[in-house]
Design an enzyme around this catalytic site. Structure first.
Site, mmCIF file in Angstrom:
data_model
loop_
_atom_site.group_PDB
_atom_site.id
_atom_site.type_symbol
_atom_site.label_atom_id
_atom_site.label_comp_id
_atom_site.label_asym_id
_atom_site.label_seq_id
_atom_site.Cartn_x
_atom_site.Cartn_y
_atom_site.Cartn_z
ATOM 1 C CB CYS A 153 -1.259 2.531 -6.996
ATOM 2 S SG CYS A 153 -0.397 1.152 -6.228
ATOM 3 C CG HIS A 246 -0.681 3.383 -1.700
ATOM 4 N ND1 HIS A 246 -1.370 2.413 -1.020
ATOM 5 C CD2 HIS A 246 -0.340 2.841 -2.906
ATOM 6 C CE1 HIS A 246 -1.456 1.320 -1.767
ATOM 7 N NE2 HIS A 246 -0.853 1.559 -2.918
#
Ligand SMILES: NC(=O)c1ccc[n+]([C@@H]2O[C@H](COP(=O)([O-])OP(=O)(O)OC[C@H]3O[C@@H](n4cnc5c(N)ncnc54)[C@H](OP(=O)(O)O)[C@@H]3O)[C@@H](O)[C@H]2O)c1
Length: 357
Positions: A153, A246
């Site tokens: 990710c 993120h």
């Protein structure tokens, strides 16, 4: 235009009750190419999907809520055209090759096969040409189906931003420091007493993935083989108490001059094959450059763009220590651009290329 339901490809979502699985099911509700006909799980096998995911805050179609959760096996996936696999790592390691051998077309978010030289590791805007190694995969493995992987990710958003910079300026070295959301650890994930009021400067095996996967994706493909890109990446990761998204701070050294305004233009103009093909899950701008002070921020920017969660937002582009270095901050939604969304976009691309039939 939405195709009639009976002409859609039948899709299975494995581990459909998990953080990433729920994203898939939600994003595939009313999808023009794919219809979810099978959902699998482990402890929830035998329950209705709607009951097993009663606490989700994501929109799920009534049709999918009525599906019974099955165990993962070639038998339960009979008659399925494409398999989306966010299986837990250890299970993915053995089960995904078995499914591909049995004739299923599997696209995985799990890590075990990402660096396999016969498995294309795809971000559709970055390296759609790497799908050509599927032909060699079929011959070498003698699988009737196929296996394609989506990157880690954090690596997904990173590779997307590095691609246009590497093409334009040539990268020599990238240092990245991450601030990663708790949903990246799945459900229930990090114990609340460990993460509230805290930052953990470690995510198991994450730095190794960030340092290698983008090099494979930015590598050159030829004769069914990928030669990894030659620059270096150094990663330092942190788990923080955000829910989704993120954040990554980058220091880049380049072959050519790093001019912040030019880099901003290169990034915001970048378009890939999904945009040219106008694929349903392709955001108009894969990279959004923000000039707002103190941005991007997870809370404010993780759903920016035409397809929420699919655009990476970049800000604070500025010079480094010399004329051939620079810095920037990027934000990428981990379960959408970093998993389900990116994989659905890969499936759309494969569908258009005739690789799913
Ligand atoms: N979270 C992220 O941001 C992210 C991003 C990229 C990649 N990934 C990868 O995606 C995968 C899933 O992550 P996650 O965050 O969704 O994890 P998660 O929230 O912990 O979910 C895992 C799910 O796996 C199911 N499961 C366990 N064994 C199974 C089996 N044999 N067959 C089918 N389902 C099974 C469980 O179902 P039951 O509820 O029925 O027991 C559970 O719901 C992992 O490989 C992870 O590394 C995650």
């Amino acid at each position: 235009m939405v195709r009639p339901a009976d002409s859609k490809l039948r899709a299975a979502v494995l581990a459909a009750t998990g953080m990433v699985g729920q994203r898939y099911v939600s994003m595939l509700s009313n999808h023009p190419f794919f219809l979810v006909t099978v959902v699998t799980g482990q402890s929830s096998v035998g329950r209705k999907y709607g009951q097993a995911t009663a606490s989700t805050n994501l929109p799920i179609s009534e049709e999918t809520k009525r599906l019974t959760v099955k165990a993962t096996s070639p038998d339960s996936l009979d008659n399925v055209d494409v398999v989306f696999s966010p299986l837990p790592t250890e299970i993915a390691k053995t089960q995904e090759p078995q499914l591909a051998r049995a004739g299923l077309r599997v696209i995985t978010d799990a890590s075990p096969h990402r660096m396999d030289s016969l498995v294309p590791l795809i971000v559709p805007e970055v390296n759609p040409d790497h799908l050509e190694i599927l032909e060699r995969q079929r011959r070498a493995r003698k699988w009737k189906g196929l296996l394609v992987a989506t990157p880690n990710c954090t690596a997904a958003g990173l590779a997307l931003v590095l691609k246009p910079i590497h093409d334009a300026l040539g990268l020599k070295r990238v240092v990245v420091s991450t601030l990663q959301a708790v949903s990246g650890a799945g459900y229930p994930g990090v114990p609340s007493l460990d993460i509230i009021d805290n930052v953990i400067p470690y995510v198991k095996e994450e730095e190794e993935k960030i340092e290698t996967e983008p090099l494979k994706m930015l590598g050159e493909v030829g004769n069914g083989r990928i030669a990894p890109a030659k620059f270096e990446i150094g990663a330092m990761v942190h788990r923080v108490a955000t829910t989704d998204g993120h954040l990554e701070s980058l220091y880049l050294e380049t072959e050519d001059r790093f001019e912040p305004e030019k880099v901003a233009r290169i990034l915001s103009k970048f378009r890939g094959e999904p945009q040219k093909l106008k694929l349903p899950t392709a955001p108009k701008e894969p990279i959004i450059v923000t000039r707002l002070e103190g941005r991007p921020q997870p809370k404010l920017d993780r759903y920016a763009g035409t397809v929420p969660g699919m655009s990476v937002v970049v800000g604070r582009i500025r010079k480094g220590f010399d004329s051939k270095s620079g810095r920037l901050t990027l934000l990428s939604h981990n379960t959408i651009r970093g998993a389900a969304g990116s994989t659905i976009l890969t499936a759309e691309l494969m569908y258009k290329k005739g690789l799913l039939s």
